[in-house]
Design a protein around this motif. Structure first.
Motif, PDB file in Angstrom:
ATOM      1  N   ASP B 266       0.822  -1.213   0.000  1.00  0.00           N
ATOM      2  CA  ASP B 266       0.000   0.000   0.000  1.00  0.00           C
ATOM      3  C   ASP B 266       0.855   1.262   0.000  1.00  0.00           C
ATOM      4  OD1 ASP B 266      -2.384  -1.419   0.154  1.00  0.00           O
ATOM      5  OD2 ASP B 266      -2.212  -1.597   2.328  1.00  0.00           O
ATOM      6  N   VAL B 268       4.205   3.585  -1.234  1.00  0.00           N
ATOM      7  CA  VAL B 268       5.199   3.802  -2.281  1.00  0.00           C
ATOM      8  C   VAL B 268       6.097   4.951  -1.843  1.00  0.00           C
ATOM      9  CG1 VAL B 268       3.905   2.971  -4.277  1.00  0.00           C
ATOM     10  CG2 VAL B 268       3.600   5.324  -3.513  1.00  0.00           C
ATOM     11  N   VAL B 269       7.333   4.919  -2.307  1.00  0.00           N
ATOM     12  CA  VAL B 269       8.259   5.984  -1.975  1.00  0.00           C
ATOM     13  C   VAL B 269       8.629   6.694  -3.258  1.00  0.00           C
ATOM     14  CG1 VAL B 269      10.480   6.543  -0.951  1.00  0.00           C
ATOM     15  CG2 VAL B 269       9.145   4.636  -0.064  1.00  0.00           C
ATOM     16  N   HIS B 270       8.502   8.007  -3.240  1.00  0.00           N
ATOM     17  CA  HIS B 270       8.856   8.806  -4.413  1.00  0.00           C
ATOM     18  C   HIS B 270       9.635  10.008  -3.909  1.00  0.00           C
ATOM     19  CE1 HIS B 270       8.339  10.245  -8.533  1.00  0.00           C
ATOM     20  NE2 HIS B 270       8.234  11.441  -7.988  1.00  0.00           N
ATOM     21  N   TYR B 275       4.328   7.568   0.557  1.00  0.00           N
ATOM     22  CA  TYR B 275       2.908   7.799   0.307  1.00  0.00           C
ATOM     23  C   TYR B 275       2.149   6.499   0.464  1.00  0.00           C
ATOM     24  CZ  TYR B 275       4.574  11.983  -2.154  1.00  0.00           C
ATOM     25  OH  TYR B 275       5.166  13.160  -2.481  1.00  0.00           O
ATOM     26  N   MET B 276       0.855   6.618   0.792  1.00  0.00           N
ATOM     27  CA  MET B 276       0.029   5.417   0.687  1.00  0.00           C
ATOM     28  C   MET B 276      -0.939   5.592  -0.471  1.00  0.00           C
ATOM     29  SD  MET B 276      -2.480   5.482   3.971  1.00  0.00           S
ATOM     30  CE  MET B 276      -3.240   6.986   4.591  1.00  0.00           C
ATOM     31  N   ARG B 277      -1.214   4.466  -1.116  1.00  0.00           N
ATOM     32  CA  ARG B 277      -2.108   4.493  -2.278  1.00  0.00           C
ATOM     33  C   ARG B 277      -3.549   4.476  -1.793  1.00  0.00           C
ATOM     34  NH1 ARG B 277       0.712   2.547  -6.990  1.00  0.00           N
ATOM     35  NH2 ARG B 277      -1.279   2.930  -7.965  1.00  0.00           N
ATOM     36  N   LEU B 282      -2.422   9.521  -4.035  1.00  0.00           N
ATOM     37  CA  LEU B 282      -1.390   9.237  -3.044  1.00  0.00           C
ATOM     38  C   LEU B 282      -1.522  10.183  -1.863  1.00  0.00           C
ATOM     39  CD1 LEU B 282       1.681   8.695  -5.383  1.00  0.00           C
ATOM     40  CD2 LEU B 282       0.160   6.996  -4.388  1.00  0.00           C
TER      41      LEU B 282
END
Lengths: 317, 489
Positions: B266, B268-270, B275-277, B282
């Motif tokens: 769930d 992600v790293v950007h 972040y969570m989806r 996000l």
């Protein structure tokens, strides 16, 4: 709401709708077969399998075997038992998001269809089993509606249920009308087939209310396709799925929802403003095929919007 | 009833099999003579009509089952959930005992936290020769990636569950520290909820301090770790998923705190931001209460085959964009060999004597100590230093010759991996077993929360070895739990 949660709720619901549809279809056809010639029965079973997108089995397959496979085959992901198992697995992933009553009911249904002495139950009375499945699923829907917040998660459940239904009913109509052409004088043998089609959609009584018991193929097509009040009509399902998508859109305030709104709106409009004579004149098969394709498109673009979107588009500039 | 002597009452059928010997008994000073804080419980047990306890037990069973208070049993496809074994009778702790426990644990956690900061920064304690370097660097849970990393508020151990036992003298001592991802707190909370329904009158009579605030305190603790406040921080609980044995606890705590329960997929790293989806796109995450082990948390930095973790999470952490509770690499401070140095660690950083003593510990890396233990393996408990949950353990007095031979071989092959401790008779508390009240060995795991300050909710998980005579209280080894009452006075 987490995308994963929406995903699980959506598939939980789709799989239950699929189990219900397959169970009812199997039950109706087992029942019809009792007073029919083996030839007609065989033709109808191959129609049933086609409508469920199953490869047609060898000609020799015995109808009870086919029915048993539709109900229990674990290698077939769309069999009744497989579908219920997948639905339960999805709900297990989001147990904290659904009400405990929902979980309990689904769990009970799962244990019921997995019971150890199922072979005996099936041999003695397949009808009892299939009816228990449809009843169990109806109960789950009732429990869902009365115990879960009608928020975004609930809307995903509705969306899943109605997109599955629209696409299932369209597929069933398509294979039925290909095999039983409209326009010929409906003979007595075909009469049973039309009743079977209506019953497969729980629509026989509702049809009679609307049109009397005078069964005419084009009226049946009109009723199952374009009726806005009957829950198993394609239009009804299309309207509901559009409502759910609108509600999800409101809840998420997504800025990229035009495509999915347009697709759902177009499907609803095509069914809402369609005329059955024009649809038949333009080719019923093509029309029903297009409905199924549109359902797939709606599924894909809703997925791309809410679940599998790429990070790049979602990062604010 | 009042005319009967204490001893005669102890002869009541309910207590016929109650065993008293040199182990400290929580309830009785001597046969039939309850300690003051247990008197109310003792009296009410005697006053209960026959069968009443069994009836209460049945109600409690039902409540646990219906509320879905379960844990997952590994290795079975269906019906993988069981209710957690528990005992009906409360374990009672006086206000005075608790205040000692509280100050002892606060002292210990403060020191261990300073130790972790020191180890991952300048390493003064190593330079001063108080703790040997090789003990730290040979520890399986040492994370070199944490060197020089600035953690929010310098707090490494947000949540600790320290296992305390009671020596035959009645003194509390620390058996082990759990500084990685301690579990079990949901049972403390649910036990209490069920017990309040079962023994309402007794609660009033005894005056029990509440534990329900745990969720709020944990939330406040996590919130205090949020990096550079941007309004209300987003806090999530990261779970390995539905197949983890503590999944119930994860869902329970997430619900209690009103935060999102997420899995690795769930997140992600950007650009070093986590972040969570969500269906609305996000959403930035500020604090992660992670219930995944270090090894699995980021496949780019730790185990590459992990599919539970979040690729890139460690860089986001290093960049200070997200806080983790607990920090990574805290496992060095609960290594069972380093445990032997904790009293010295407390003196080094705080210049205080430890309030709660350690258990005598023999290091297998020291020749003299090892030879001493190997000569008397049947008298010692041998533990693997990096294990938890009662795995990798030899209990000398209850072992077979073959098992002892096996451990001798293992110890000689890898001395750093083992320590030995004398077999301690854990204290015993009354339990309701087969229609009678019997004594069973217990320990105590209070939960210590460390954010802008140290908070310990008055209570904890009392784990009980439900097998008669057994000393192993771990739930994975046939242990259960009981509610723990800390009294107002």
């Amino acid at each position: 709401m987490l995308s994963r949660v929406a995903d699980s709720l959506y598939w939980m619901s789709r799989y239950l709708e699929r189990a219900e549809h397959t169970a009812r279809l199997t039950d109706t056809n087992l029942n019809l077969m009792l007073d029919q010639s083996p030839e007609a029965a065989k033709r109808r079973w191959s129609r049933v399998l086609n409508s469920l997108h199953h490869p047609t089995p060898e000609a020799a397959a015995e109808p009870y075997e086919v029915a048993q496979r539709l109900a229990f085959d674990l290698h077939n992901p769309s069999s009744v038992v497989s579908s219920i198992m997948t639905a339960r697995e999805n709900s297990r992933q989001v147990r904290e998001q659904i009400s405990s009553e929902m979980w309990e009911q689904l769990n009970r249904l799962f244990h019921e269809v997995k019971r150890a002495d199922m072979d005996n139950v099936w041999d003695a009375e397949p009808h009892e089993f299939l009816r228990a499945v449809t009843e169990g699923i109806h109960l789950f829907q009732g429990v869902t509606d009365s115990t879960m917040t009608h928020g975004e998660g609930w809307q995903f459940i509705q969306f899943g249920r109605y997109i599955e239904r629209a696409s299932n009913v369209a597929a069933l109509l398509d294979t039925s009308f290909q095999d039983l052409p409209i326009g010929d004088e409906a003979d007595v043998a075909d009469h049973g087939e039309w009743i079977g089609l209506l019953r497969s959609c729980t629509a026989f009584e509702a049809y009679c209310h609307a049109y009397t018991a005078d069964l005419r193929p084009e009226r049946i097509a009109e009723f199952l396709l374009l009726n806005s009040e009957f829950p198993h009509a394609v239009r009804f399902a299309a309207d509901r799925l559009k409502n759910s998508l609108d509600a999800i859109h409101d809840a998420t305030q997504s800025r990229h929802a035009e495509r999915v709104s347009r697709l759902a709106g177009r499907l609803g409009a095509s069914l809402g403003y369609g005329q059955i004579d024009e649809i038949i004149a333009g080719g019923l098969h093509g029309y029903l095929d297009s409905i199924q394709r549109q359902c797939a498109q709606i599924n894909n673009s809703a997925y791309a919007l809410y679940v599998t979107y790429p990070i790049e588009t979602a990062i604010e500039a | 009833m009042a005319t009967l002597s204490a001893d005669a009452r102890f002869d009541a059928p309910l207590f016929q099999r109650y065993e008293l010997d040199h182990a400290f008994d929580e309830m009785f000073e001597s046969a039939g003579k309850p300690r003051a804080h247990y008197r109310a419980l003792f009296e009410s047990l005697l006053e209960m009509p026959a069968g009443e306890l069994a009836r209460k037990k049945q109600i409690a069973d039902q409540t646990f089952l219906h509320q879905g208070i379960t844990f997952t049993v590994y290795g079975r496809e269906e019906g993988t959930e069981r209710i957690f074994p528990y005992d009906l009778l409360p374990r009672i702790i006086t206000a005075a005992e608790w205040s000692r426990i509280e100050s002892g644990l606060t002292q210990r956690i403060t020191a261990l936290n300073l130790f972790l900061k020191d180890i991952y920064h300048e390493g003064r304690i190593l330079n001063d020769g108080v703790v040997p370097r090789e003990m730290v660097y040979s520890c399986r849970h040492f994370r070199r990636q944490m060197r020089g990393l600035q953690v929010p508020r310098d707090v490494y151990v947000t949540v600790t569950g320290t296992d305390l036992i009671r020596l035959p003298s009645g003194e509390y001592a620390v058996l082990e520290d759990n500084l990685r991802v301690p579990s079990g707190v949901s049972y403390m909370l649910t036990n209490r909820r069920v017990m309040k329904r079962i023994f309402p009158a007794l609660f009033q009579k005894c005056g029990v301090r509440p534990v329900d605030q745990y969720g709020q305190v944990l939330l406040a603790t996590l919130r205090s770790l949020a990096p550079n406040p941007r309004g209300e921080p987003t806090i999530v609980l990261l779970t390995p998923g539905v197949f983890n044995s503590a999944y119930f606890e994860h869902t329970y705590l997430a619900r209690q705190m009103g935060i999102e329960l997420v899995e690795g997929r769930d997140l992600v790293v950007h650009d070093n931001v986590v972040y969570m989806r969500t269906t609305a796109g996000l959403r930035r995450v500020d604090v992660i209460y992670r219930r995944i082990d270090d090894d699995f948390i980021d496949p780019l930095v730790f185990r590459q085959d992990s599919i539970l973790g979040v690729p890139g999470l460690f860089n986001a952490y290093r960049a200070g964009n997200v806080a983790l509770g607990n920090a990574l690499g805290t496992g060095i401070a609960d290594d069972k060999a380093l445990y032997a140095w904790v009293p010295r660690i407390i003196r080094y950083y705080l210049d205080e004597d430890p309030i709660l003593p350690n258990i005598e510990t023999f290091l297998m890396t020291e020749d003299a100590q090892r030879n001493h233990v190997l000569g008397k393996l049947d008298q010692y408990v041998v533990k693997a230093v990096g294990e938890s949950g009662g795995y990798g353990m030899l209990i000398g007095p209850h072992s077979t010759a073959a098992q002892r031979e096996e451990f001798r071989r293992r110890i000689l092959a890898n001395p750093r991996n083992y320590i030995a401790q004398p077999t301690i008779q854990l204290s015993r508390a009354p339990c309701f077993v087969d229609g009678r009240v019997e004594a069973r060995h217990v320990d105590l795991r209070p939960y210590i929360l460390y954010g802008d300050r140290v908070t310990i909710v008055p209570g904890g998980l009392t784990r009980v070895a439900l097998q008669r005579g057994s000393l192993v209280v771990n739930s994975s080894q046939g242990g259960g739990s009981k509610d723990t009452w800390v009294l107002h006075s």
